[in-house]
Structure formats: C-alpha cells, structure tokens
Design an enzyme around this catalytic site. Structure first.
Site, PDB file in Angstrom:
ATOM      1  N   SER A 146      45.361  64.620  46.126  1.00 18.28           N
ATOM      2  CA  SER A 146      46.542  64.624  46.992  1.00 18.28           C
ATOM      3  C   SER A 146      46.111  64.916  48.413  1.00 18.28           C
ATOM      4  CB  SER A 146      47.543  65.686  46.524  1.00 18.28           C
ATOM      5  OG  SER A 146      48.569  65.861  47.475  1.00 18.28           O
ATOM      6  N   TYR A 168      49.461  74.911  44.100  1.00 21.64           N
ATOM      7  CA  TYR A 168      49.188  73.494  43.818  1.00 21.64           C
ATOM      8  C   TYR A 168      48.150  72.912  44.758  1.00 21.64           C
ATOM      9  CZ  TYR A 168      49.913  68.461  43.351  1.00 21.64           C
ATOM     10  OH  TYR A 168      49.717  67.111  43.184  1.00 21.64           O
TER      11      TYR A 168
END
Length: 245
Positions: A146, A168
């Site tokens: 990501s 995350y």
C-alpha cells in the site's frame, strides 16, 4: 490432470473470495490461467470459484488461512497434487485495524493480529510455496502492499495518506522490508518478486470509502504477475510506475 495443467500458467491468489483478491483472480483467469482461489472461509471460497467459472475462468478452490501452519501446508499439498508446480503467487490476504489509529492508544492485540496476517502470513505462505515456484519456468511473487507503507511518501510534506495509522500502515512498511530481503536472497534465480500498491480501493477494509473499484485496484497486481523474464524484481509499483520505499 498433471498433463493438462502443465500447459497452463498456475496461479494462487490468497484472500481471493472477495474484493481486490477476487478481481485479481478474475483478471488472471481472463489471461487463460488456472487460478487457485485462496479463501479462509470455505463456503465463500466455493461461491467465488463458482462465480469465476460461470464467467469462463479456470478456477479452483484452495482452503487457506494464512495465519495457520497446517492450513498453509495443506494448501501447498493441494496445489502440488493438482498441478505439480506453482507459477505465480499473489499474497493478497490482509486485514486492517481502525482508521485513523494513533499509536499512543493502540490495542496491542490489534497490532499482533495485523502483523500475523499482513507480514507473518505472507512469509508463511511464500516459504511453503517456494518449492513449487522453483519448479516453474517463469515464477512470480506479488505481495499486496500500500502507499501508506511507503516511508518516503509518509514523510513527504503535502502528501495526504489519510491520517495516522499506528498499526496497519506499519505492517505494510514491514512487508516492504521483507520483500526487499526476499529479492536479495532470490537474486540470481528466475523468481521475480515485487510489491503492488492498488490505490484507495472501495472494499470492506475501509468501509467501502475508497475512490477506485476493486477491478481497478487489481490491475497492478495482474501486471506484475505477468512480468516478462527480464522484468523488475525487488521493487514496489502502482499504476503509474515505481513507488518509493
């Protein structure tokens, strides 16, 4: 079965029963590949396989919980019995914490859960599948990362990655670091390994708040899965090209 399967590219996509993972499986199936649909929930996995087959894809189910040693071992055995090798592994399965999430108020259990799936799970699956990948003439590994895992982007003034992510985002940074080490170890082999950044995709991980569709988010992973033999390795990409670590 082995004679038939040897004529096709064999791929495994983890977390492929929904969202981006499903669309990656659909995209690889559209290339004429045989695609293993890795899914922790067997019923959802069967439903996804049925949907993919109805659309013309050569899909097969692979019960797979990336956090469980026995499940991963069984998945590798299933693929070996079915095809004798693996050509492409897409480590897509992942979980998210809250958002925004400040590190000073983190629940440590959440951190452990995210690391177990997003990092250790990738290592567990990759290592289990490597013997099968080594039998391939054109092996590829794609890890789903990501933009929020990029330290360069996180520290660039003016870049908005959606606020603080104490759990995350660091797991994706950790995954990036692990991918680099795999690339260093696999240098000199024919195994290409890269990370994909799908963008801000509307999935259940973000409450469907993303601005891109899962099909759009799957595009970069599909492209990396089909890299030519002289393609890049040890890098991170989005639809626009290389993403800085």
């Amino acid at each position: 079965m082995l004679v038939v399967m040897s004529e096709k590219t064999i791929a495994l996509v983890t977390g492929a029963n929904k969202g981006i993972g499903y669309e990656i499986a659909a995209g690889l199936g559209a290339l004429g590949w045989s695609v293993g649909v890795g899914a922790r929930d067997e019923r959802r996995g069967r439903d996804a396989v049925a949907k993919l087959r109805a659309a013309g894809a050569d899909a097969f189910g692979v019960p797979l919980d990336v956090t469980d040693d026995d499940s991963v071992t069984a998945a590798a055995r299933l693929i070996e019995e079915r095809a004798g090798r693996l050509d492409v592994l897409v480590n897509n399965a992942g979980v998210a914490g809250g958002w925004p999430e400040e590190p000073t108020t983190l629940d440590l259990g959440t951190v452990r859960r995210l690391v177990e799936t997003n990092v250790i799970g990738v290592i567990r699956v990759t290592n289990a599948m490597l013997p099968l990948l080594r039998r391939s003439a054109h092996p590829r590994i794609v890890n789903q990362s990501s933009h929020v895992g990029s330290l360069a982007l996180q520290t660039t003034p003016g870049v908005d990655l959606g606020g603080i992510s104490g759990a995350y985002a660091p797991t994706k940074t950790y995954l990036n670091a692990v991918t680099i080490q795999y690339a260093k170890e696999l240098k000199g082999t024919n195994i290409l390994i890269n990370n994909a950044c799908p963008g801000y995709v509307a999935t259940d991980l973000n409450g469907f708040s993303g601005t891109q569709t899962p099909e759009q988010g799957a595009a970069i992973a599909i492209r990396l899965a089909a890299l030519p033999d002289d393609g890049a390795s040890g890098q991170m990409f989005d639809d626009n090209g290389v993403v800085p670590w």
